[in-house]
Design a protein around this motif. Structure first.
Motif, PDB file in Angstrom:
ATOM      1  N   ASP A   1      34.393  -0.721  12.948  1.00 44.64           N
ATOM      2  CA  ASP A   1      34.152  -2.163  12.935  1.00 44.64           C
ATOM      3  C   ASP A   1      35.445  -2.950  13.025  1.00 44.64           C
ATOM      4  OD1 ASP A   1      35.206  -1.633  10.469  1.00 44.64           O
ATOM      5  OD2 ASP A   1      33.552  -2.475   9.331  1.00 44.64           O
ATOM      6  N   GLY A   2      36.479  -2.334  13.568  1.00 43.86           N
ATOM      7  CA  GLY A   2      37.746  -3.030  13.692  1.00 43.86           C
ATOM      8  C   GLY A   2      38.580  -2.467  14.822  1.00 43.86           C
ATOM      9  N   VAL A   3      39.578  -3.220  15.192  1.00 42.49           N
ATOM     10  CA  VAL A   3      40.561  -2.808  16.182  1.00 42.49           C
ATOM     11  C   VAL A   3      41.895  -3.379  15.737  1.00 42.49           C
ATOM     12  CG1 VAL A   3      40.037  -4.767  17.682  1.00 42.49           C
ATOM     13  CG2 VAL A   3      41.074  -2.735  18.660  1.00 42.49           C
ATOM     14  N   ALA A   4      42.963  -2.650  15.986  1.00 44.25           N
ATOM     15  CA  ALA A   4      44.295  -3.107  15.599  1.00 44.25           C
ATOM     16  C   ALA A   4      45.263  -2.806  16.737  1.00 44.25           C
ATOM     17  CB  ALA A   4      44.747  -2.413  14.315  1.00 44.25           C
ATOM     18  N   VAL A   5      46.350  -3.561  16.796  1.00 44.06           N
ATOM     19  CA  VAL A   5      47.359  -3.390  17.831  1.00 44.06           C
ATOM     20  C   VAL A   5      48.698  -3.148  17.160  1.00 44.06           C
ATOM     21  CG1 VAL A   5      48.537  -4.458  19.791  1.00 44.06           C
ATOM     22  CG2 VAL A   5      46.098  -4.853  19.439  1.00 44.06           C
ATOM     23  N   GLY A   6      49.406  -2.127  17.626  1.00 46.51           N
ATOM     24  CA  GLY A   6      50.711  -1.780  17.080  1.00 46.51           C
ATOM     25  C   GLY A   6      51.818  -1.987  18.099  1.00 46.51           C
ATOM     26  N   ASN A   7      52.894  -1.270  17.903  1.00 45.72           N
ATOM     27  CA  ASN A   7      54.099  -1.358  18.712  1.00 45.72           C
ATOM     28  C   ASN A   7      53.800  -1.067  20.187  1.00 45.72           C
ATOM     29  OD1 ASN A   7      56.831  -1.828  18.998  1.00 45.72           O
ATOM     30  ND2 ASN A   7      57.412   0.285  18.549  1.00 45.72           N
ATOM     31  N   GLY A   8      54.382  -1.865  21.076  1.00 40.10           N
ATOM     32  CA  GLY A   8      54.212  -1.640  22.502  1.00 40.10           C
ATOM     33  C   GLY A   8      52.799  -1.873  23.000  1.00 40.10           C
ATOM     34  N   GLY A   9      51.996  -2.567  22.221  1.00 39.30           N
ATOM     35  CA  GLY A   9      50.624  -2.822  22.638  1.00 39.30           C
ATOM     36  C   GLY A   9      49.681  -1.657  22.404  1.00 39.30           C
ATOM     37  N   MET A  10      50.107  -0.653  21.622  1.00 41.00           N
ATOM     38  CA  MET A  10      49.231   0.481  21.320  1.00 41.00           C
ATOM     39  C   MET A  10      47.989  -0.037  20.612  1.00 41.00           C
ATOM     40  SD  MET A  10      49.245   3.883  21.663  1.00 41.00           S
ATOM     41  CE  MET A  10      50.942   4.418  21.634  1.00 41.00           C
ATOM     42  N   VAL A  11      46.828   0.334  21.115  1.00 43.27           N
ATOM     43  CA  VAL A  11      45.549  -0.128  20.582  1.00 43.27           C
ATOM     44  C   VAL A  11      44.950   0.989  19.733  1.00 43.27           C
ATOM     45  CG1 VAL A  11      43.243  -0.972  21.174  1.00 43.27           C
ATOM     46  CG2 VAL A  11      45.199  -1.523  22.644  1.00 43.27           C
ATOM     47  N   PHE A  12      44.530   0.635  18.508  1.00 45.39           N
ATOM     48  CA  PHE A  12      43.935   1.609  17.605  1.00 45.39           C
ATOM     49  C   PHE A  12      42.474   1.267  17.375  1.00 45.39           C
ATOM     50  CE2 PHE A  12      48.432   1.293  16.436  1.00 45.39           C
ATOM     51  CZ  PHE A  12      48.816   2.613  16.624  1.00 45.39           C
ATOM     52  N   ALA A  13      41.618   2.268  17.514  1.00 45.80           N
ATOM     53  CA  ALA A  13      40.186   2.091  17.291  1.00 45.80           C
ATOM     54  C   ALA A  13      39.623   3.433  16.845  1.00 45.80           C
ATOM     55  CB  ALA A  13      39.497   1.612  18.566  1.00 45.80           C
ATOM     56  N   LEU A  14      38.354   3.449  16.496  1.00 45.83           N
ATOM     57  CA  LEU A  14      37.690   4.703  16.168  1.00 45.83           C
ATOM     58  C   LEU A  14      36.939   5.185  17.399  1.00 45.83           C
ATOM     59  CD1 LEU A  14      36.304   4.021  12.589  1.00 45.83           C
ATOM     60  CD2 LEU A  14      38.441   5.127  13.258  1.00 45.83           C
ATOM     61  N   ASP A  15      37.101   6.458  17.705  1.00 44.55           N
ATOM     62  CA  ASP A  15      36.389   7.055  18.815  1.00 44.55           C
ATOM     63  C   ASP A  15      34.935   7.262  18.403  1.00 44.55           C
ATOM     64  OD1 ASP A  15      36.240   7.962  21.400  1.00 44.55           O
ATOM     65  OD2 ASP A  15      37.646   9.619  21.133  1.00 44.55           O
ATOM     66  N   GLN A  16      34.098   7.681  19.333  1.00 49.05           N
ATOM     67  CA  GLN A  16      32.679   7.842  19.044  1.00 49.05           C
ATOM     68  C   GLN A  16      32.413   8.845  17.923  1.00 49.05           C
ATOM     69  OE1 GLN A  16      31.451   8.360  23.278  1.00 49.05           O
ATOM     70  NE2 GLN A  16      29.800   7.001  22.622  1.00 49.05           N
ATOM     71  N   ASP A  17      33.292   9.823  17.751  1.00 51.45           N
ATOM     72  CA  ASP A  17      33.118  10.808  16.674  1.00 51.45           C
ATOM     73  C   ASP A  17      33.748  10.347  15.358  1.00 51.45           C
ATOM     74  OD1 ASP A  17      35.801  11.087  17.216  1.00 51.45           O
ATOM     75  OD2 ASP A  17      35.714  13.232  17.620  1.00 51.45           O
ATOM     76  N   GLN A  18      34.125   9.071  15.283  1.00 46.84           N
ATOM     77  CA  GLN A  18      34.682   8.410  14.104  1.00 46.84           C
ATOM     78  C   GLN A  18      36.095   8.886  13.756  1.00 46.84           C
ATOM     79  OE1 GLN A  18      31.534   8.950  11.193  1.00 46.84           O
ATOM     80  NE2 GLN A  18      30.565   7.057  11.858  1.00 46.84           N
TER      81      GLN A  18
END
Length: 168
Positions: A54-71
């Motif tokens: 239920d969230g998304v975050a952005v780190g260094n260099g535009g790296m996008v963090f999310a949960l994959d379908q397997d959590q």
């Protein structure tokens, strides 16, 4: 002073996450149908992919963090290409990201994870963490559904905790 609409995007489904933006003006968010969307600074969809959490975050260099379908946690390039993943499973988050670390809750633990998917630190989370923010010094401040707020330093040491009196 009135604002001027720059663009709009019809995601078709309602949003289920925060909107995270990188330093280049790209925006990332999840919709209720389990899709992670990436928009250009002009509001055009660059890519989309199935996602959990239920969230998304952005780190260094535009790296996008999310949960994959397997959590599991996945790190994606700004173009949507997988860079690394972590075996850590979560149903919520990610909560926030610093330039080099992403934060999420897995079970009863609040975790800091660094590339290439290594758990850097973990501390007990009292209840379901629903919100988190980073202070300028790198301290993660996280609040749980029950009202407890904790601060965790970038080294994983809890700095303080606060639980309001009933009725607060």
């Amino acid at each position: 002073v009135q604002g001027v609409l720059q663009w709009s995007f019809d995601a078709v489904m309602p949003l289920r996450s925060n909107i995270a933006a990188d330093t280049q003006g790209r925006a990332y968010f999840l919709t209720l149908d389990g899709i992670l969307h990436a928009l250009s600074p002009r509001g055009k969809e660059m890519w989309h992919r199935p996602s959990a959490g239920d969230g998304v975050a952005v780190g260094n260099g535009g790296m996008v963090f999310a949960l994959d379908q397997d959590q599991t946690l996945i790190a994606l390039s700004p173009r949507g290409k997988p860079r690394w993943s972590s075996a850590t499973r979560s149903r919520r988050g990610p909560l926030a990201a610093s330039p080099d670390e992403v934060y999420l809750q897995s079970g009863d633990q609040l975790m800091g994870i660094i590339a290439p998917g290594t758990v850097h630190w973990q501390v007990p989370a009292e209840g379901e963490v629903v919100s988190a923010a980073l202070a300028p010094d790198g301290t993660l401040v996280a609040g749980s559904k029950g009202g407890r707020v904790i601060a965790v330093g970038s080294n994983g040491v809890q700095r303080w905790g606060f639980a309001p009196d009933p009725g607060f």
